[in-house]
Design an enzyme around this catalytic site. Structure first.
Site, PDB file in Angstrom:
ATOM      1  N   LEU A   1       8.554  -3.382  22.714  1.00  0.00           N
ATOM      2  CA  LEU A   1       8.634  -4.820  23.006  1.00  0.00           C
ATOM      3  C   LEU A   1       7.374  -5.256  23.773  1.00  0.00           C
ATOM      4  O   LEU A   1       7.437  -5.636  24.934  1.00  0.00           O
ATOM      5  CB  LEU A   1       9.899  -5.156  23.796  1.00  0.00           C
ATOM      6  CG  LEU A   1      10.249  -6.641  23.777  1.00  0.00           C
ATOM      7  CD1 LEU A   1      10.848  -7.046  22.435  1.00  0.00           C
ATOM      8  CD2 LEU A   1      11.212  -6.999  24.908  1.00  0.00           C
TER       9      LEU A   1
ATOM     10  N   SER B   1      11.274   0.696  24.794  1.00  0.00           N
ATOM     11  CA  SER B   1       9.836   0.802  25.078  1.00  0.00           C
ATOM     12  C   SER B   1       9.725   1.827  26.202  1.00  0.00           C
ATOM     13  O   SER B   1      10.734   2.419  26.588  1.00  0.00           O
ATOM     14  CB  SER B   1       9.250  -0.557  25.469  1.00  0.00           C
ATOM     15  OG  SER B   1       9.949  -1.095  26.551  1.00  0.00           O
TER      16      SER B   1
ATOM     17  N   ARG C   1       2.241   1.633  12.790  1.00  0.00           N
ATOM     18  CA  ARG C   1       1.299   2.552  12.157  1.00  0.00           C
ATOM     19  C   ARG C   1       2.120   3.549  11.340  1.00  0.00           C
ATOM     20  O   ARG C   1       3.226   3.926  11.772  1.00  0.00           O
ATOM     21  CB  ARG C   1       0.491   3.335  13.206  1.00  0.00           C
ATOM     22  CG  ARG C   1      -0.588   2.522  13.896  1.00  0.00           C
ATOM     23  CD  ARG C   1      -1.785   2.296  12.990  1.00  0.00           C
ATOM     24  NE  ARG C   1      -2.857   1.571  13.641  1.00  0.00           N
ATOM     25  CZ  ARG C   1      -3.055   0.255  13.537  1.00  0.00           C
ATOM     26  NH1 ARG C   1      -2.239  -0.490  12.819  1.00  0.00           N
ATOM     27  NH2 ARG C   1      -4.070  -0.314  14.137  1.00  0.00           N
TER      28      ARG C   1
ATOM     29  N   GLU D   1      -2.897   5.982   4.271  1.00  0.00           N
ATOM     30  CA  GLU D   1      -3.357   4.757   3.585  1.00  0.00           C
ATOM     31  C   GLU D   1      -4.757   4.949   3.006  1.00  0.00           C
ATOM     32  O   GLU D   1      -5.573   5.627   3.628  1.00  0.00           O
ATOM     33  CB  GLU D   1      -3.385   3.593   4.591  1.00  0.00           C
ATOM     34  CG  GLU D   1      -2.015   3.242   5.102  1.00  0.00           C
ATOM     35  CD  GLU D   1      -2.051   2.182   6.204  1.00  0.00           C
ATOM     36  OE1 GLU D   1      -3.106   1.556   6.417  1.00  0.00           O
ATOM     37  OE2 GLU D   1      -1.014   1.995   6.841  1.00  0.00           O
TER      38      GLU D   1
ATOM     39  N   HIS E   1      -0.678  -2.991   4.226  1.00  0.00           N
ATOM     40  CA  HIS E   1      -1.206  -3.194   5.596  1.00  0.00           C
ATOM     41  C   HIS E   1      -1.793  -4.609   5.745  1.00  0.00           C
ATOM     42  O   HIS E   1      -2.974  -4.771   6.055  1.00  0.00           O
ATOM     43  CB  HIS E   1      -2.268  -2.127   5.932  1.00  0.00           C
ATOM     44  CG  HIS E   1      -2.444  -1.922   7.411  1.00  0.00           C
ATOM     45  ND1 HIS E   1      -2.776  -0.720   7.969  1.00  0.00           N
ATOM     46  CD2 HIS E   1      -2.343  -2.807   8.450  1.00  0.00           C
ATOM     47  CE1 HIS E   1      -2.885  -0.852   9.291  1.00  0.00           C
ATOM     48  NE2 HIS E   1      -2.618  -2.106   9.601  1.00  0.00           N
TER      49      HIS E   1
HETATM   50  P1  NAP Z   1       1.412  -3.888  23.074  1.00  0.00           P
HETATM   51  O1  NAP Z   1       1.505  -5.266  23.620  1.00  0.00           O
HETATM   52  O2  NAP Z   1       0.610  -2.870  23.795  1.00  0.00           O
HETATM   53  O3  NAP Z   1       2.914  -3.358  22.878  1.00  0.00           O
HETATM   54  C1  NAP Z   1       3.213  -2.043  22.541  1.00  0.00           C
HETATM   55  C2  NAP Z   1       4.678  -1.754  22.860  1.00  0.00           C
HETATM   56  O4  NAP Z   1       4.948  -0.410  22.448  1.00  0.00           O
HETATM   57  C3  NAP Z   1       5.007  -1.842  24.353  1.00  0.00           C
HETATM   58  O5  NAP Z   1       6.285  -2.409  24.504  1.00  0.00           O
HETATM   59  C4  NAP Z   1       5.031  -0.389  24.796  1.00  0.00           C
HETATM   60  O6  NAP Z   1       5.936  -0.119  25.855  1.00  0.00           O
HETATM   61  C5  NAP Z   1       5.569   0.275  23.537  1.00  0.00           C
HETATM   62  N1  NAP Z   1       5.206   1.686  23.529  1.00  0.00           N
HETATM   63  C6  NAP Z   1       3.975   2.230  23.659  1.00  0.00           C
HETATM   64  N2  NAP Z   1       4.050   3.569  23.614  1.00  0.00           N
HETATM   65  C7  NAP Z   1       5.359   3.875  23.481  1.00  0.00           C
HETATM   66  C8  NAP Z   1       6.083   5.090  23.403  1.00  0.00           C
HETATM   67  N3  NAP Z   1       5.454   6.261  23.454  1.00  0.00           N
HETATM   68  N4  NAP Z   1       7.428   5.017  23.272  1.00  0.00           N
HETATM   69  C9  NAP Z   1       8.067   3.812  23.225  1.00  0.00           C
HETATM   70  N5  NAP Z   1       7.432   2.631  23.291  1.00  0.00           N
HETATM   71  C10 NAP Z   1       6.103   2.668  23.419  1.00  0.00           C
HETATM   72  O7  NAP Z   1       0.827  -3.902  21.595  1.00  0.00           O
HETATM   73  P2  NAP Z   1       0.917  -5.061  20.479  1.00  0.00           P
HETATM   74  O8  NAP Z   1      -0.215  -5.985  20.644  1.00  0.00           O
HETATM   75  O9  NAP Z   1       2.315  -5.601  20.448  1.00  0.00           O
HETATM   76  O10 NAP Z   1       0.623  -4.178  19.160  1.00  0.00           O
HETATM   77  C11 NAP Z   1       1.469  -3.087  18.853  1.00  0.00           C
HETATM   78  C12 NAP Z   1       0.919  -2.296  17.673  1.00  0.00           C
HETATM   79  O11 NAP Z   1       1.138  -2.987  16.460  1.00  0.00           O
HETATM   80  C13 NAP Z   1      -0.585  -2.040  17.664  1.00  0.00           C
HETATM   81  O12 NAP Z   1      -0.979  -1.014  18.537  1.00  0.00           O
HETATM   82  C14 NAP Z   1      -0.821  -1.675  16.201  1.00  0.00           C
HETATM   83  O13 NAP Z   1      -0.646  -0.289  16.014  1.00  0.00           O
HETATM   84  C15 NAP Z   1       0.304  -2.419  15.468  1.00  0.00           C
HETATM   85  N6  NAP Z   1      -0.247  -3.503  14.627  1.00  0.00           N
HETATM   86  C16 NAP Z   1      -0.095  -3.461  13.279  1.00  0.00           C
HETATM   87  C17 NAP Z   1      -0.601  -4.483  12.491  1.00  0.00           C
HETATM   88  C18 NAP Z   1      -0.429  -4.499  11.001  1.00  0.00           C
HETATM   89  O14 NAP Z   1      -1.280  -5.042  10.308  1.00  0.00           O
HETATM   90  N7  NAP Z   1       0.645  -3.951  10.457  1.00  0.00           N
HETATM   91  C19 NAP Z   1      -1.293  -5.542  13.077  1.00  0.00           C
HETATM   92  C20 NAP Z   1      -1.428  -5.558  14.447  1.00  0.00           C
HETATM   93  C21 NAP Z   1      -0.887  -4.541  15.239  1.00  0.00           C
HETATM   94  P3  NAP Z   1       5.631  -0.548  27.380  1.00  0.00           P
HETATM   95  O15 NAP Z   1       5.545  -2.042  27.355  1.00  0.00           O
HETATM   96  O16 NAP Z   1       6.828  -0.077  28.124  1.00  0.00           O
HETATM   97  O17 NAP Z   1       4.347   0.106  27.743  1.00  0.00           O
END
Ligand code: NAP
Length: 317
Positions: free
Chosen positions: A153, A175, A233, A262, A280
């Site tokens: 989240l 999270s 991912r 991919e 993607h």
């Molecule tokens: P973010 O704000 O850093 O949020 C990541 C969330 O994942 C946080 O809630 C974090 O928990 C949680 N998390 C991290 N490590 C974890 C673990 N080991 N176990 C459980 N929860 C964990 O990142 P965001 O901006 O939302 O982006 C998230 C991800 O989406 C990116 O890193 C990327 O890989 C993916 N993405 C994909 C696309 C696509 O085209 N499909 C596009 C953009 C992004 P905490 O808050 O407790 O630290």
């Protein structure tokens, strides 16, 4: 007149609008490390920055070939392909593009949830194949009012939750830590979250800490009517376990934007009608790619102007 534009290596296939903007400001070497390592060796001492994408690999070995490297600008929020520890050790700054893509990726997640539940791609194929003439399509399942579990989240996870509220869904999440500023239920264990969800949406970063976090046990807990959506991912989901669960009916369906290898997608997934596949495209609209390109470029500009970069990765803040 000598060319005074700073030298920059493009490390991945980048959107043309971004590449064009880079050419205006930098002497660009496009993917030379892949296509012509000897040519890279000749210009390596000049290269001061790398322009990468969220999917590209920037290992420590590449950085080691570039003695003047000081900056890696990632077009994307995920930077799991960049060896940040190696960058830190070399004094190389790494930036990414958070927030500007939240809406787009959240929209994509909701789209995949609806497509997987209501079988919209299959319905489109049904009409085109003339099958409607022989009778109605089998019934699908309702998304509104069902239970959503969000794995991660963060910025995007919260944008997904905002949208899910409008569908009357009950929302829980996992999270690393519980969030004080959200009204959603925290579930510490991902298996428990899956067991309490109809839809499980994965939106964590990639990398070692989340590798194969969505394993056979999680999929089993989500169950035969459960739907998995992965917009995080490919590495976060055990693809072999996912295929097995979908094949034997342990899992109801899936919507997948990301994959382990991919752009190669297992034939087994392509053969399954109850799986929706996208290449993607989480952030892939004109508007959002423009906003990401602007931010990635502004990070480079700030760096070369000797100013603080706008959005460094958390490890380098
Ligand atoms: P973010 O704000 O850093 O949020 C990541 C969330 O994942 C946080 O809630 C974090 O928990 C949680 N998390 C991290 N490590 C974890 C673990 N080991 N176990 C459980 N929860 C964990 O990142 P965001 O901006 O939302 O982006 C998230 C991800 O989406 C990116 O890193 C990327 O890989 C993916 N993405 C994909 C696309 C696509 O085209 N499909 C596009 C953009 C992004 P905490 O808050 O407790 O630290």
């Amino acid at each position: 007149m000598p060319n005074s534009k700073p030298h920059l290596l493009i490390a991945a296939r980048l959107p043309p609008l971004y590449v064009q903007a880079l050419h205006a400001e930098y002497t660009v070497h496009d993917r030379l490390h892949d296509t012509d390592p000897a040519a890279l060796a000749r210009v390596a001492p000049e290269i001061r920055a790398i322009a990468a994408s969220g999917e590209s690999k920037v290992p420590g070995t590449l950085m080691a070939q570039l003695p003047a490297l000081k900056m890696v600008s990632v077009l994307g929020v995920g930077y799991d392909g960049v060896d940040v520890a190696a960058a830190k050790a070399r004094g190389v700054m790494v930036t990414h593009t958070p927030d500007v893509l939240n809406d787009e990726v959240a929209d994509t997640a909701i789209g995949l949830m609806l497509c997987a539940a209501r079988q919209l791609p299959a319905a489109d194929r049904y009409v085109r194949a003339g099958q409607w003439l022989n009778g109605a399509m089998p019934l699908t399942r309702k998304m509104s009012g069902s239970r959503l579990g969000i794995v991660g989240l963060g910025r995007i996870g919260k944008a997904i939750a905002d949208r899910a509220k409008a569908f009357g869904m009950s929302i829980a999440y996992t999270s690393r830590s519980a969030k004080a500023d959200v009204p959603y239920r925290f579930v510490a264990n991902v298996v428990d979250l899956a067991a309490q969800s109809d839809f499980l949406v994965v939106i964590t970063p990639g990398g070692a800490a989340t590798r194969k976090m969505i394993n056979a046990e999680v999929l089993q807990a989500l169950g035969p009517t459960g739907i998995l959506v992965n917009v995080a991912r490919g590495s976060v989901v055990d693809e072999t376990a996912l295929i097995a669960a979908l094949k034997d009916g342990a899992l109801g369906g899936a919507g997948l934007d990301v994959f382990e290898d991919e752009p190669r997608v297992p034939q087994a997934l392509m053969d399954m009608p109850h799986v929706v596949l996208t290449p993607h495209i989480g952030s892939a609209t004109q508007e959002t790619r423009q906003a990401m390109s602007d931010l990635a470029l502004n990070n480079l500009k700030a760096f070369f102007a000797g100013q603080a970069v706008l959005t460094p990765v958390p490890e380098l803040r």
